[in-house]
Design an enzyme around this catalytic site. Structure first.
Site, PDB file in Angstrom:
ATOM      1  N   LYS A  64       8.031 -13.219 -15.640  1.00 17.35           N
ATOM      2  CA  LYS A  64       7.292 -13.815 -14.532  1.00 17.35           C
ATOM      3  C   LYS A  64       6.311 -14.846 -15.081  1.00 17.35           C
ATOM      4  CE  LYS A  64       5.102 -12.492 -10.178  1.00 17.35           C
ATOM      5  NZ  LYS A  64       4.676 -11.389  -9.308  1.00 17.35           N
ATOM      6  N   GLU A 101       4.839   1.622   1.604  1.00 14.61           N
ATOM      7  CA  GLU A 101       3.788   1.853   2.589  1.00 14.61           C
ATOM      8  C   GLU A 101       3.959   3.176   3.328  1.00 14.61           C
ATOM      9  OE1 GLU A 101       4.143  -2.490   1.790  1.00 14.61           O
ATOM     10  OE2 GLU A 101       5.582  -0.943   2.375  1.00 14.61           O
ATOM     11  N   ARG A 139       4.806  -1.632   8.525  1.00 16.07           N
ATOM     12  CA  ARG A 139       6.043  -0.969   8.089  1.00 16.07           C
ATOM     13  C   ARG A 139       5.898   0.555   8.109  1.00 16.07           C
ATOM     14  NH1 ARG A 139       9.031  -4.420   4.442  1.00 16.07           N
ATOM     15  NH2 ARG A 139       9.098  -2.865   2.785  1.00 16.07           N
TER      16      ARG A 139
END
Length: 546
Positions: A285, A367, A395
């Site tokens: 990344k 979540e 969610r």
């Protein structure tokens, strides 16, 4: 090193990529990185994730035809290179601007965008839908999901893999393994990937064993034809049990995600496999920008040169206030615990996590699990604070209702980025939480008008309440002017300039209201009242004010 965009400017169709030689592809990758750094620094957006997927995108576009084949980018924040190379180079300076390119894939934007994304862990389900539809309709196209290792911790991704493995449908799942989501990945799946990365020798081992077996006199070629069984044996020998193979997926990799030649070779191999394939690609990344490589969390999303400051009044933002407030309160009560689904840096919780590592739980992109985990801890006498972004917490609607509110558990939710967020588009606006929370039994929803009020509200939510409490707040720091002039009336803070009209306000809009009302020529006087508790709404108290 300055590289002109000579090759990049010539790419008006992804088909042109297939005509370039290796040297040109390497040069193009460098051009794309410099182009991304320049434009994302100006416009803002997701930088580190896009720098990490340049070669992977090039390899995919050279191996597939996405005017026919289907690709779903999980979350979609790593699709900038894909946009640039699928006919949107000239428009890229409009990204994340009004009427410009979206920062995420959008079907209405371009024929090469096959599925809208913005939230995590959805790609495998959607790509499997494309694959299953192709089988039923007799269509001839490949179906690909590109998903990060962070997104793979989401329950929906695991549900989809379970279905894909059992179905036998032709889907290629590309696991982009960079060890990061927004924050560094945590949990058992992250540890499993770490073990797989350490066993890189597997990729070449299978071929070496096959060649060795073929040289055995008389029976060599016969044994070689049983290569599938041999392949499975080698995988088990070196990988201590293959999770993905057990689920019914053909595992390939890990492979260097910054070597286009190796990526192309393994992608062509994956195309020839019948049934579901998981291709493990290891990337860095922030690749190509030293600062982003060393601090990928910081460079996950950058603001850009043209962005307004989120707290021009000098106050700490809500996000910056939350962590220190919780740290102070945690010194008073050892029962306070904090749970974050992979957004600790954005919610200002890094310092808390360092000071109280035993009372801080980053559960990854999960979540639903975060909410029910909090419910279990609340049943055991702890006071959990679940901190996430408003758009992500939706969610977990069912868990908030079923596992917290119906049992009237003392769980506190802090919803950052509530309201209109702006540049990331409709998938990231926190505009739905109040609508669905308002009807949940026993819940209290509070909106502080500025970041200073957040401290006192948090203290009250922890020590005075015994019910589910939601504290929602926007980016920035909220109002300052109102606190200087307000006084209490029937328990409400009010700002009086006359009695022509009573304006009720909640959250961080007070400064804007004052500015507007002060310029309203048809109003001789007005009074503004600050309503902090939205649910349940104090109708009787408001009537007294009026």
């Amino acid at each position: 090193m300055i590289i002109e965009e000579s090759i990049l400017k010539s790419i008006n169709s992804p088909e042109i990529l297939k005509t370039l030689d290796r040297k040109q592809i390497e040069t193009l990758a460098e051009e794309i990185r410099l182009f991304l750094i320049k434009h994302v620094s100006e416009n803002g957006g997701h930088l580190a994730s896009n720098l990490g997927t340049v070669e992977l995108t090039l390899a995919l576009l050279r191996c597939f035809d996405f005017s026919n084949d289907r690709i779903v980018w999980d979350v979609g924040h790593q699709s900038y290179t894909y946009k640039i190379l699928t006919g949107r180079f000239e428009q890229f300076n409009t990204i994340r601007k009004r009427n410009g390119l979206s920062g995420f894939p959008k079907r209405k934007e371009n024929k090469y965008d096959h599925f809208n994304t913005g939230h995590s862990s959805t790609s495998i389900s959607a790509a499997l839908g494309f694959a299953r539809a192709a089988r039923l309709s007799g269509s001839n196209h490949y179906s690909i999901a590109v998903i990060g290792d962070g997104a793979l911790t989401g329950g929906m991704a695991l549900e989809a893999m379970n279905d894909a493995g059992a179905s036998g449908d032709n889907i290629i799942i590309i696991l982009n393994d960079n060890e990061m989501s927004i924050s560094r990945n945590v949990g058992g799946i992250a540890a499993y990937f770490s073990r797989l990365r350490s066993l890189r020798l597997y990729s070449g081992t299978n071929e070496k064993v096959r060649r060795f077996v073929e040289r055995i006199p008389i029976i060599g070629k016969w044994l070689s034809k049983r290569v599938h069984n041999l392949k499975s044996a080698v995988k088990y020998l070196f990988s201590q049990g293959m999770l993905f193979e057990e689920m019914g997926l053909s595992y390939m990799g890990p492979v260097n995600g910054h070597d286009v030649r190796k990526l192309e070779n393994i992608l062509y191999d994956a195309k020839n496999v019948k049934g579901p394939v998981l291709l493990h690609v290891v990337t860095k990344k922030g690749r190509g920008l030293a600062e982003a490589e060393s601090e990928p969390e910081k460079y996950h999303g950058v603001k850009g040169n043209g962005y307004e400051k989120s707290n021009p009044n000098g106050l700490l933002s809500f996000s910056e206030t939350l962590g220190p407030a919780l740290t102070e309160l945690a010194e008073v009560s050892t029962n306070i615990v904090v749970i974050s689904p992979a957004v600790a840096p954005g919610c200002g919780l890094v310092d808390f996590s360092r000071k109280y590592p035993d009372r801080f739980f980053d559960v990854g992109i999960a979540e639903q699990h975060a909410v029910t985990l909090a419910a279990g801890m609340a049943c055991s006498g702890f006071i959990p604070v679940v901190s996430s972004y408003s758009t992500f917490m939706q969610r977990a609607y069912d868990q908030i209702l079923h596992d917290v509110c119906l049992m009237n558990l003392h769980v506190i939710f802090t919803l950052d980025r509530a309201g209109i967020v702006g540049y990331d588009g409709e998938t990231h606006q926190g505009i739905y939480d109040l609508a669905y929370l308002a009807h949940m039994p026993g819940i209290k929803v509070i909106a502080p008008s500025d970041s200073n009020k957040l401290k006192s509200i948090m203290s009250s939510a922890i020590f005075s309440e015994k019910c589910p409490v939601v504290i929602r707040y926007p980016k920035g720091s909220g109002s300052t002017t109102f606190t200087e002039f307000a006084h209490l009336c029937n328990g409400y803070r009010i700002f009086e300039k006359g009695n022509d009209i009573l304006v009720l306000s909640y959250g961080g809009m007070l400064d804007k209201l004052l500015e507007y009302l002060s310029e309203a020529k048809d109003l001789a006087g007005y009074t503004i009242s600050d309503i902090e508790t939205l649910v349940p709404l104090d109708i009787e108290g408001i009537e007294k004010l009026s």
